[in-house]
Scaffold this motif. Sequence first.
Motif, PDB file in Angstrom:
ATOM      1  N   UNK B   3       0.863  -1.175   0.000  1.00  0.00           N
ATOM      2  CA  UNK B   3       0.000   0.000   0.000  1.00  0.00           C
ATOM      3  C   UNK B   3       0.901   1.225   0.000  1.00  0.00           C
ATOM      4  N   UNK B   4       0.673   2.128  -0.928  1.00  0.00           N
ATOM      5  CA  UNK B   4       1.513   3.322  -1.056  1.00  0.00           C
ATOM      6  C   UNK B   4       0.637   4.543  -0.809  1.00  0.00           C
ATOM      7  N   UNK B   5       1.024   5.329   0.177  1.00  0.00           N
ATOM      8  CA  UNK B   5       0.248   6.508   0.539  1.00  0.00           C
ATOM      9  C   UNK B   5       1.117   7.743   0.409  1.00  0.00           C
ATOM     10  N   UNK B   6       0.550   8.777  -0.182  1.00  0.00           N
ATOM     11  CA  UNK B   6       1.269  10.041  -0.314  1.00  0.00           C
ATOM     12  C   UNK B   6       0.551  11.126   0.467  1.00  0.00           C
ATOM     13  N   UNK B   7       1.348  12.062   0.971  1.00  0.00           N
ATOM     14  CA  UNK B   7       0.773  13.230   1.619  1.00  0.00           C
ATOM     15  C   UNK B   7       1.655  14.448   1.352  1.00  0.00           C
ATOM     16  N   UNK B   8       1.050  15.642   1.235  1.00  0.00           N
ATOM     17  CA  UNK B   8      -0.391  15.833   1.175  1.00  0.00           C
ATOM     18  C   UNK B   8      -0.941  15.449  -0.195  1.00  0.00           C
ATOM     19  N   UNK B   9      -2.257  15.447  -0.334  1.00  0.00           N
ATOM     20  CA  UNK B   9      -2.858  15.184  -1.652  1.00  0.00           C
ATOM     21  C   UNK B   9      -2.723  16.397  -2.550  1.00  0.00           C
ATOM     22  N   UNK B  94      12.958  -9.370  -7.710  1.00  0.00           N
ATOM     23  CA  UNK B  94      12.551 -10.006  -8.962  1.00  0.00           C
ATOM     24  C   UNK B  94      11.305  -9.376  -9.545  1.00  0.00           C
ATOM     25  N   UNK B  95      10.819  -8.305  -8.880  1.00  0.00           N
ATOM     26  CA  UNK B  95       9.516  -7.755  -9.290  1.00  0.00           C
ATOM     27  C   UNK B  95       9.594  -6.946 -10.572  1.00  0.00           C
ATOM     28  N   UNK B  96      10.767  -6.650 -11.012  1.00  0.00           N
ATOM     29  CA  UNK B  96      10.879  -5.823 -12.197  1.00  0.00           C
ATOM     30  C   UNK B  96      10.237  -4.479 -11.947  1.00  0.00           C
ATOM     31  N   UNK B  97       9.794  -3.826 -13.005  1.00  0.00           N
ATOM     32  CA  UNK B  97       9.109  -2.560 -12.833  1.00  0.00           C
ATOM     33  C   UNK B  97       7.608  -2.765 -12.753  1.00  0.00           C
ATOM     34  N   UNK B  98       7.204  -3.848 -12.064  1.00  0.00           N
ATOM     35  CA  UNK B  98       5.804  -4.064 -11.710  1.00  0.00           C
ATOM     36  C   UNK B  98       5.568  -3.170 -10.501  1.00  0.00           C
ATOM     37  N   UNK B  99       5.304  -1.909 -10.767  1.00  0.00           N
ATOM     38  CA  UNK B  99       5.272  -0.903  -9.727  1.00  0.00           C
ATOM     39  C   UNK B  99       3.882  -0.772  -9.127  1.00  0.00           C
ATOM     40  N   UNK B 100       3.864  -0.387  -7.835  1.00  0.00           N
ATOM     41  CA  UNK B 100       2.631   0.011  -7.174  1.00  0.00           C
ATOM     42  C   UNK B 100       2.717   1.510  -6.955  1.00  0.00           C
ATOM     43  N   UNK B 101       1.686   2.227  -7.396  1.00  0.00           N
ATOM     44  CA  UNK B 101       1.738   3.676  -7.425  1.00  0.00           C
ATOM     45  C   UNK B 101       0.943   4.297  -6.284  1.00  0.00           C
ATOM     46  N   UNK B 102       1.452   5.436  -5.807  1.00  0.00           N
ATOM     47  CA  UNK B 102       0.662   6.244  -4.904  1.00  0.00           C
ATOM     48  C   UNK B 102      -0.346   7.070  -5.688  1.00  0.00           C
ATOM     49  N   UNK B 103      -1.191   7.754  -4.943  1.00  0.00           N
ATOM     50  CA  UNK B 103      -2.258   8.518  -5.582  1.00  0.00           C
ATOM     51  C   UNK B 103      -1.821   9.872  -6.119  1.00  0.00           C
ATOM     52  N   UNK B 104      -0.587  10.261  -5.816  1.00  0.00           N
ATOM     53  CA  UNK B 104      -0.083  11.520  -6.350  1.00  0.00           C
ATOM     54  C   UNK B 104      -0.314  12.694  -5.410  1.00  0.00           C
ATOM     55  N   UNK B 105       0.550  13.674  -5.527  1.00  0.00           N
ATOM     56  CA  UNK B 105       0.403  14.953  -4.822  1.00  0.00           C
ATOM     57  C   UNK B 105       0.346  16.048  -5.874  1.00  0.00           C
TER      58      UNK B 105
END
Lengths: 117, 111
Positions: B3-9, B94-105
């Motif tokens: 789970x990737x969380x960014x702050x602030x939105x 080994x995950x490569x660039x199988x990325x999990x993204x945050x929601x962005x700021x």
Amino acid sequence: EPEVTQTPSHQVTQMGQEVILRCVPISNHLYFYWYRQILGQKVEFLVSFYNNEISEKSEIFDDQFSVERPDGSNFTLKIRSTKLEDSAMYFCASSESDSPNVGSPLHFGNGTRLTVT
Amino acid sequence: KNEVEQSPQNLTAQEGEFITINCSYSVGISALHWLQQHPGGGIVSLFMLSSGKKKHGRLIATINIQEKHSSLHITASHPRDSAVYICAVRSGWAAGNKLTFGGGTRVLVKP
């Protein structure tokens, strides 16, 4: 500076139609990726491709999706029978290396906005 | 699943101000990317880091692996820095660039 190019920039299609999104990665890159971003949502990983085969795919990448590198330069994403929920911005990316130690950055294209009506 | 969380939105700054964006993730990672998404939608990679700190121009990225936290700093912010900044993590070697993204700021720098 070399860049990843995607065509078309915007594609409108009817539900049930097949679409092919095209990408030209940077020429000396070996790893290729597709990501998508539904409007207002997070970017999501779809698939990675190396040595002419899929190396990883997400749960989103079901049998409706396929990727291909038909020649030495293009990398395509095909959606066989589009659904309304496939409407999104699709990003192609490429990198020289897949190792986190090498520090090879991801290079993204500008995206193809797919609208399914 | 990470789970990737960014702050602030959202963040609004005056030109010249120092800006900090934070990213936290739940599972150990092999690398973290900071990306910039322009108003037109295009994405540019700013940094990829797996430890310590990196600097490029007015941008500085740091990561604390033990605390599962990264920050992106913009010094002497400028209106052209206005964009969405996205953190993305790579969960395994080994995950490569199988990325999990945050929601962005979403950053807006006013002149």
